[in-house]
Design an enzyme around this catalytic site. Structure first.
Site, PDB file in Angstrom:
ATOM      1  N   PHE A 214      -1.407   7.377   4.095  1.00 27.97           N
ATOM      2  CA  PHE A 214      -1.408   6.275   3.139  1.00 27.97           C
ATOM      3  C   PHE A 214      -0.186   5.376   3.282  1.00 27.97           C
ATOM      4  CE2 PHE A 214      -4.281   8.737  -0.018  1.00 27.97           C
ATOM      5  CZ  PHE A 214      -5.400   8.236   0.617  1.00 27.97           C
TER       6      PHE A 214
ATOM      7  N   HIS B 150     -11.274  -1.874   4.244  1.00 29.92           N
ATOM      8  CA  HIS B 150     -11.336  -1.989   2.782  1.00 29.92           C
ATOM      9  C   HIS B 150     -12.225  -3.141   2.317  1.00 29.92           C
ATOM     10  CE1 HIS B 150      -9.101   1.163   0.813  1.00 29.92           C
ATOM     11  NE2 HIS B 150      -8.397   1.249   1.922  1.00 29.92           N
TER      12      HIS B 150
ATOM     13  N   HIS C  48      -4.874   5.903  -6.170  1.00 28.99           N
ATOM     14  CA  HIS C  48      -5.978   6.614  -5.544  1.00 28.99           C
ATOM     15  C   HIS C  48      -6.525   7.690  -6.480  1.00 28.99           C
ATOM     16  CE1 HIS C  48      -4.557   5.101  -1.500  1.00 28.99           C
ATOM     17  NE2 HIS C  48      -5.852   4.940  -1.423  1.00 28.99           N
TER      18      HIS C  48
ATOM     19  N   HIS D 294     -10.166   6.784   7.417  1.00 33.31           N
ATOM     20  CA  HIS D 294      -8.731   6.573   7.583  1.00 33.31           C
ATOM     21  C   HIS D 294      -8.182   7.580   8.603  1.00 33.31           C
ATOM     22  CE1 HIS D 294      -6.779   3.564   5.047  1.00 33.31           C
ATOM     23  NE2 HIS D 294      -7.741   3.753   4.143  1.00 33.31           N
TER      24      HIS D 294
ATOM     25  N   HIS E 138      -7.510  -2.052  -4.667  1.00 35.30           N
ATOM     26  CA  HIS E 138      -7.713  -2.447  -3.274  1.00 35.30           C
ATOM     27  C   HIS E 138      -8.443  -3.787  -3.182  1.00 35.30           C
ATOM     28  CE1 HIS E 138      -6.683   1.801  -2.590  1.00 35.30           C
ATOM     29  NE2 HIS E 138      -6.300   1.397  -1.400  1.00 35.30           N
TER      30      HIS E 138
ATOM     31  N   HIS F 109       0.833  -1.192   0.000  1.00 36.62           N
ATOM     32  CA  HIS F 109       0.000   0.000   0.000  1.00 36.62           C
ATOM     33  C   HIS F 109       0.873   1.248   0.000  1.00 36.62           C
ATOM     34  CE1 HIS F 109      -3.164   2.830   1.497  1.00 36.62           C
ATOM     35  NE2 HIS F 109      -3.911   2.097   0.702  1.00 36.62           N
TER      36      HIS F 109
ATOM     37  N   HIS G 111     -14.269   6.668   2.918  1.00 33.51           N
ATOM     38  CA  HIS G 111     -12.937   6.058   2.876  1.00 33.51           C
ATOM     39  C   HIS G 111     -11.872   6.977   3.477  1.00 33.51           C
ATOM     40  CE1 HIS G 111      -8.969   5.593   0.851  1.00 33.51           C
ATOM     41  NE2 HIS G 111      -9.119   4.365   1.301  1.00 33.51           N
TER      42      HIS G 111
END
Length: 588
Positions: free
Chosen positions: A332, A345, A181, A315, A190, A161, A311
């Site tokens: 990230f 996810h 992304h 996070h 993902h 990731h 999303h």
């Protein structure tokens, strides 16, 4: 006349008209506000026409030319020989590249699992029993004990990731970085990441029926961090202590606490999910994200509804406010170091399947560039596998599925905060001051210039609507889109602003109100890539597209010539972002 010649001819006419208007303004010692606003409106329209003509002529941008047209037929992929080192804002090295170059490893093409394999059914995490929790924890412990050189190790999987979400690789045959992304690549990448994680767990515990849990944060019963994620190998010390169980999640986290009670927060979450999954996601691009093509000229930055939030927002909500980048989940580069990443996810992936059901299972895209774009992952046998997007679209062929769950947000359609007619009367009264029209309200297609306008305070503009009184069939075929464009995030920080329509009091409006059209969220990368000589340095500004056809009906504004739009910065983050303008488009 050919499409390219036709578009070039019309564009030349626009340029000539714009130049003439510009000269006229320069000749005037004190151009009137109306003239200035008309020029701004014309400039904005010119920018849109330039982009549109590029699309008409088969190019991804106006200046892309033959190269851009050729890239339309080339799949998007990473160059495994180009992994870059990276640094935090404090110049601390973060190196998440593989111990040895993956370009030197043998690669096999993905093969679907045998149809005879048992189908794995993913269930809500809050319903997992002790036996399941123990089995998954055993696998996590084993993965954490593997050396980093082992592609099955927990950190190596987490750093996948880091690599792909921070732009550590360049694109294949390009000096431009590869990222997954904020475009149509987000969902499929993902999906495959957690798919191979799931198969690795199966292998380690010897259970081919094992399925990942999903964090069911779109249902009231799942709107807290599942309790077992706070114990043993599931725990992560780098989480926000204010958001541990039994704190209700904030699907649209503002970077500050809203102070809502549990039931108020649940209702806000459900209304937000309705907007992100239903009224704001009626067209594929609105849900999946913009169409990113290979190369610098094919780049776009336009995340879909669910990627923007919940999303990005969740996070950040989970990550620790004591860490400089809100590690782990809030950045990230470090997000997948927290075991809850995979449950988060899994729910994102589940919502993709739910959205497809709501859309009648029509194909997301039929563009061969998207279908043939591919990723690299190590499978449960440590074999490097190349898998195309077309191979991950049918989860039945991947031998997994989701346990059906209630969707209470389907019945959470927001209502106007005040009667729409009263709101419009108030807004029209505000539009005049001492009998004069406010200059800020007079531009029909607000354009703030190439440098943009900083969102250090709420921006209010009036936007004209090119089409009114459309039939039901026309609305079904063509969604009205509110576009906030030229979004320039100045540094790698969390940025959030909400977009409201015909709002009388912006301070009291959230997702539970119909005036709420959507939100923009920029989540931190947490690191910056160290560029090499010859690497592209282009920075792409973001575009936020919000479907508003249903919203306008509910606000009784469908027949109006214009709407009032408010861009409302949240949590003090607006000082780090500028926007170029706002306009309305239509999407088929």
């Amino acid at each position: 006349m050919g499409a390219k010649l036709w578009s070039a001819t019309l564009l030349f006419a626009f340029v000539l008209a714009f130049f003439s208007a510009h000269v006229l303004a320069q000749q005037s010692q004190d151009p009137s506000p109306k003239l200035r606003n008309n020029l701004l409106d014309f400039s904005s329209t010119f920018q849109w026409v330039k982009s549109a003509f590029g699309r008409i002529s088969g190019e991804t941008t106006f200046t892309g030319g033959k190269e851009a047209n050729e890239h339309r037929h080339v799949p998007l992929a990473a160059d495994l020989s180009t992994c870059h080192r990276s640094l935090t804002d404090a110049d601390v090295p973060v190196y998440c590249c593989p111990p040895k170059r993956e370009s030197d490893e043998p690669v096999v093409d993905f093969q679907f699992p045998s149809p005879s394999e048992p189908k794995r059914i993913r269930r809500p995490a809050h319903l997992m029993d002790e036996d399941y929790i123990a089995k998954y924890e055993k696998a996590i412990k084993i993965m954490k004990q593997f050396p980093y050189e082992d592609p099955l190790s927990f950190m190596r999987q987490a750093d996948m990731h880091c690599i792909y979400c921070t732009g550590a690789y360049n694109q294949l045959n390009s000096s431009y970085f590869y990222k997954i992304h904020r475009s149509w690549i987000f969902f499929p990448w993902h999906r495959i990441h957690i798919y191979f994680h799931e198969r690795i767990v199966q292998k380690l515990i010897g259970d081919d029926t094992f399925a990942l849990p999903y964090w069911n944060w779109d249902h009231p019963a799942g709107m807290v961090i599942p309790s077992f994620y706070t114990t043993g190998a599931y725990a992560d010390k780098d989480r926000d202590s204010l958001h541990l169980p039994s704190e209700i999640v904030d699907d649209s986290f503002d970077y500050v606490e809203k102070g809502l009670g549990p039931q108020e927060q649940i209702e806000s979450n459900l209304a937000f999910m309705y907007t992100q999954m239903v009224s704001g996601a009626k067209k594929t691009e609105l849900f999946m994200g913009c169409k990113r093509y290979p190369g610098e000229e094919g780049e776009c930055d336009g995340p879909g509804t669910i990627e923007v939030a919940p999303h990005n927002a969740l996070h950040t909500w989970v990550g620790s406010g004591l860490q400089p980048e809100r590690e782990n989940m809030g950045a990230f580069y470090s997000a997948a170091r927290d075991p809850i990443f995979y449950a988060h996810h899994a729910n994102i992936d589940r919502l993709w399947t739910v959205w497809k059901q709501l859309k009648g299972h029509e194909p997301e895209f039929v563009d061969p560039v998207w279908l043939d774009s591919y990723f690299y992952f190590h499978d449960e046998n440590r074999q490097l596998v190349r898998i195309k997007i077309r191979d991950c679209l049918d989860i039945d062929k991947l031998r997994y599925g989701y346990e059906e769950a209630e969707l209470p947000w389907l019945n959470a359609r927001p209502k106007p905060s005040i009667p729409p007619k009263l709101a419009r009367q108030i807004l029209m009264l505000r539009e005049t001051k001492n009998g004069l029209r406010l200059p800020s309200q007079s531009a029909s297609t607000p354009y703030f210039g190439a440098e943009g306008r900083i969102l250090d305070t709420t921006i209010r503009v009036k936007v004209s609507r090119p089409k009114r009184h459309r039939s039901k069939q026309e609305k079904e075929e063509e969604e009205e889109i509110l576009v906030v464009y030229g979004i320039d995030v100045k540094k790698d920080v969390y940025v959030k602003f909400d977009v409201l329509v015909n709002s009388v009091d912006e301070n009291g409006i959230g997702p539970e109100s119909r005036e709420f059209a959507g939100t923009f969220v920029n989540a931190r990368h947490g690191v910056r890539i160290v560029k090499r000589e010859g690497d592209s340095t282009k920075k792409t500004k973001a575009t936020l597209k919000l479907g508003i056809s249903e919203l306008l009906e509910d606000l009784e504004a469908d027949g109006e010539e214009s709407i009032w739009v408010s861009l409302v910065p949240k949590g003090g983050t607006g000082v780090h972002v500028a926007v170029e303008g706002v306009r309305i488009e239509y999407m088929r």
